[in-house]
Design a protein around this motif. Structure first.
Motif: not given
Ligand code: SAM
Length: 212
Positions: A109-111, A117-119, A135-137
């Motif tokens: 994760g990033d902060d 937005d690497r997804t 929220k980011q998980m």
């Molecule tokens: N901000 C980061 C990024 O660069 O996209 C999020 C990375 S998160 C730590 C790792 C993965 O968890 C994401 O690529 C996604 O598949 C999933 N994920 C985490 N939070 C999510 C959310 N709220 N909704 C959907 N997927 C989530």
């Protein structure tokens, strides 16, 4: 009879598998196995497949491979759901009948959470996306929440969460984790075994580096 209906894929997007990622992946492997689901860690650089961390992951139930999900599941693309923080539609228990494969970015994760937005590296490949709330998980939390929605048929809004928990590092220091976690029965964040110790060791190292 094991239920192998659902497959959870983490597409590894970093050049290395660092200690944080290794702990997250190990947790996903163990929990997937307990629930008779398949867990594939893909796009692992071939040189890493022979490392101890990867061998250990395989010994606890992960399938590790160097090719990408879009290649090995090319024939079932419409059955793949990308868990995407930027998706417009939330994951719903009814998605259990729509998808067979749930795909996650293997990214730390990033902060602040929206800085990177690497997804998007997976989104641009055209997978159907679903969000797990605003929220980011961490990746292991995202997989846990998806399993709860899909396997236990519990809607996102009914899952107990704890947001941005404060972790005590020692008597004087604490740190806020910039993520949403699933809460256990006592309200504490569910984290990979060994993660708190790793966070403490990283904080000690950062402090030592500052003193040099
Ligand atoms: N901000 C980061 C990024 O660069 O996209 C999020 C990375 S998160 C730590 C790792 C993965 O968890 C994401 O690529 C996604 O598949 C999933 N994920 C985490 N939070 C999510 C959310 N709220 N909704 C959907 N997927 C989530």
């Amino acid at each position: 009879m094991p239920n192998l209906t659902y497959t959870f894929v983490v597409e590894h997007l970093d050049p290395e598998v660092g200690p944080w990622s290794a702990l997250e992946y190990k947790t996903i492997a163990k929990e997937s196995k307990q629930q008779n689901c398949r867990f594939i860690l893909s796009s692992v650089p071939p040189s890493l497949l022979e490392t101890q961390d990867l061998k250990h992951l395989q010994s606890v139930g992960a399938e590790a491979r160097s090719d990408s999900v879009e290649a090995y599941f090319a024939s079932k693309k419409e059955k793949i759901c990308l868990l995407d923080p930027a998706a417009e539609q939330e994951l719903d228990p009814s998605d259990a009948a729509v998808f067979d494969v749930f795909l996650f970015g293997g990214i730390l994760g990033d902060d602040p959470p929206r800085a990177l937005d690497r997804t998007s590296e997976l989104r641009k490949k055209g997978f159907t996306g679903r969000r797990l709330g605003p929220k980011q998980m961490t990746t292991d939390t995202a997989v846990r929440v998806t399993r709860i929605v899909i396997l236990d048929q519990i809607p996102l809004a009914k899952i107990p969460y704890t947001d941005f928990p404060e972790l005590k590092l020692d008597e004087h220091e604490s740190t806020e984790m910039p993520f949403r976690y699933v809460a256990d029965q006592s309200g504490k964040p569910i984290m990979p075994e060994g993660m708190i110790e790793l966070i403490k060791a990283d904080a000690d190292k950062a402090f030592d580096d500052l003193e040099l």
